[in-house]
Design an enzyme around this catalytic site. Structure first.
Site, PDB file in Angstrom:
ATOM      1  N   ASP A  29       0.362  -0.955   0.119  1.00 28.78           N
ATOM      2  CA  ASP A  29       0.418  -0.156   0.363  1.00 28.78           C
ATOM      3  C   ASP A  29       1.233   1.381   0.144  1.00 28.78           C
ATOM      4  OD1 ASP A  29      -2.839   0.991   0.970  1.00 28.78           O
ATOM      5  OD2 ASP A  29      -1.916   1.971   1.058  1.00 28.78           O
ATOM      6  N   ILE A  30       0.590   2.541  -0.715  1.00 27.61           N
ATOM      7  CA  ILE A  30       1.501   3.542  -0.782  1.00 27.61           C
ATOM      8  C   ILE A  30       1.006   4.377   0.108  1.00 27.61           C
ATOM      9  CG2 ILE A  30      -0.032   4.884  -2.317  1.00 27.61           C
ATOM     10  CD1 ILE A  30       1.541   5.890  -4.351  1.00 27.61           C
ATOM     11  N   ASN A  86     -12.852  -2.999   2.485  1.00 28.23           N
ATOM     12  CA  ASN A  86     -13.785  -2.071   1.917  1.00 28.23           C
ATOM     13  C   ASN A  86     -14.974  -2.472   1.390  1.00 28.23           C
ATOM     14  OD1 ASN A  86     -13.019  -1.149   4.613  1.00 28.23           O
ATOM     15  ND2 ASN A  86     -11.455   0.098   3.620  1.00 28.23           N
ATOM     16  N   GLY A  92     -16.035   2.799   3.770  1.00 29.61           N
ATOM     17  CA  GLY A  92     -14.454   3.218   3.544  1.00 29.61           C
ATOM     18  C   GLY A  92     -13.380   2.679   2.267  1.00 29.61           C
ATOM     19  N   GLN A  93     -14.236   2.748   0.815  1.00 27.38           N
ATOM     20  CA  GLN A  93     -13.418   1.598   0.035  1.00 27.38           C
ATOM     21  C   GLN A  93     -13.342   2.944  -1.435  1.00 27.38           C
ATOM     22  OE1 GLN A  93     -16.095  -0.985  -2.403  1.00 27.38           O
ATOM     23  NE2 GLN A  93     -14.357  -1.002  -3.645  1.00 27.38           N
ATOM     24  N   SER A  94     -12.087   3.450  -0.933  1.00 25.88           N
ATOM     25  CA  SER A  94     -11.991   3.939  -1.843  1.00 25.88           C
ATOM     26  C   SER A  94     -11.340   4.084  -3.748  1.00 25.88           C
ATOM     27  CB  SER A  94     -10.452   4.682  -1.452  1.00 25.88           C
ATOM     28  OG  SER A  94      -9.750   4.014  -1.221  1.00 25.88           O
ATOM     29  N   HIS A  99     -10.141  -5.369  -3.391  1.00 21.10           N
ATOM     30  CA  HIS A  99      -9.028  -5.510  -2.472  1.00 21.10           C
ATOM     31  C   HIS A  99      -9.025  -5.775  -1.556  1.00 21.10           C
ATOM     32  CE1 HIS A  99     -10.079  -1.232  -2.158  1.00 21.10           C
ATOM     33  NE2 HIS A  99      -9.827  -1.327  -1.247  1.00 21.10           N
ATOM     34  N   HIS A 101      -6.968  -5.837   1.625  1.00 22.96           N
ATOM     35  CA  HIS A 101      -5.559  -5.581   3.005  1.00 22.96           C
ATOM     36  C   HIS A 101      -5.108  -6.415   3.985  1.00 22.96           C
ATOM     37  CE1 HIS A 101      -6.958  -0.408   2.463  1.00 22.96           C
ATOM     38  NE2 HIS A 101      -7.791  -1.204   2.383  1.00 22.96           N
TER      39      HIS A 101
HETATM   40  P1  AMP Z   1      -9.592   1.219   0.913  1.00 25.49           P
HETATM   41  O1  AMP Z   1      -9.776   2.813   1.332  1.00 25.49           O
HETATM   42  O2  AMP Z   1     -10.160   0.074   1.208  1.00 25.49           O
HETATM   43  O3  AMP Z   1     -10.726   1.304  -1.060  1.00 25.49           O
HETATM   44  O4  AMP Z   1      -8.094   1.237  -0.465  1.00 25.49           O
HETATM   45  C1  AMP Z   1      -7.655   1.631  -0.693  1.00 25.49           C
HETATM   46  C2  AMP Z   1      -6.085   1.701  -0.734  1.00 25.49           C
HETATM   47  O5  AMP Z   1      -5.333   1.516  -1.672  1.00 25.49           O
HETATM   48  C3  AMP Z   1      -5.600   2.913   0.248  1.00 25.49           C
HETATM   49  O6  AMP Z   1      -4.989   2.396   1.576  1.00 25.49           O
HETATM   50  C4  AMP Z   1      -4.439   3.823  -0.621  1.00 25.49           C
HETATM   51  O7  AMP Z   1      -3.213   3.929  -0.008  1.00 25.49           O
HETATM   52  C5  AMP Z   1      -4.206   2.432  -1.186  1.00 25.49           C
HETATM   53  N1  AMP Z   1      -3.793   3.090  -3.082  1.00 25.49           N
HETATM   54  C6  AMP Z   1      -4.229   4.035  -3.654  1.00 25.49           C
HETATM   55  N2  AMP Z   1      -3.071   4.209  -4.019  1.00 25.49           N
HETATM   56  C7  AMP Z   1      -2.792   2.886  -4.786  1.00 25.49           C
HETATM   57  C8  AMP Z   1      -1.270   2.954  -5.706  1.00 25.49           C
HETATM   58  N3  AMP Z   1      -1.105   3.293  -6.897  1.00 25.49           N
HETATM   59  N4  AMP Z   1      -0.088   2.326  -4.916  1.00 25.49           N
HETATM   60  C9  AMP Z   1      -0.003   1.400  -3.241  1.00 25.49           C
HETATM   61  N5  AMP Z   1      -1.545   1.828  -2.795  1.00 25.49           N
HETATM   62  C10 AMP Z   1      -2.264   2.522  -3.054  1.00 25.49           C
END
Ligand code: AMP
Length: 113
Positions: A29-30, A86, A92-94, A99, A101
């Site tokens: 995760d970034i 999420n 909390g899914q962005s 995916h 975690h």
């Molecule tokens: P969620 O909020 O559950 O959808 O998790 C999305 C995750 O993706 C977050 O923890 C972000 O930090 C991660 N994320 C977003 N863009 C990247 C990226 N380019 N490389 C690695 N992780 C990312």
């Protein structure tokens, strides 16, 4: 498709790869929330766990086995870890690509915020 995780899987966007096979891709995760924070995603674009159907059982089950393997290789299989996904806005899914975690390396709190 304009999906950041599909682009990561395709190699269009760089990532710190942890594992890859025909069904899944895993990368760091970034923005890590714990010393170990890996995202494990199916290569097939599925919007979230709420869109999983019977045809996805193999890849989703496989993700759990890969999570075990990554946890072991990361040295957190004995101390414990969290595997979560999420779903949707309130969940909390962005990123709208399923995916999981994998978090560990510290005492994680519960309940989440
Ligand atoms: P969620 O909020 O559950 O959808 O998790 C999305 C995750 O993706 C977050 O923890 C972000 O930090 C991660 N994320 C977003 N863009 C990247 C990226 N380019 N490389 C690695 N992780 C990312």
């Amino acid at each position: 498709m304009d999906c950041i995780f599909c682009k990561i899987i395709n190699g269009e966007i760089p990532s710190s790869k942890v594992y890859e096979d025909d069904l899944v891709y895993a990368f760091k995760d970034i923005n890590p929330e714990a010393p170990i924070h890996v995202l494990i995603v199916p290569k097939k674009h599925i919007e979230s766990a709420h869109q999983i159907d019977e045809s996805d059982f193999q890849s989703v089950g496989h993700i759990h086995l890969i999570a075990q393997q990554i946890a072991k290789e990361s040295g957190i299989d004995q101390s414990g870890y969290r595997l979560l996904t999420n779903i949707g806005k309130d969940g909390g899914q962005s990123v709208s690509h399923l995916h999981y975690h994998l978090l560990g390396g510290r005492q994680l709190k519960w309940p989440p915020g």
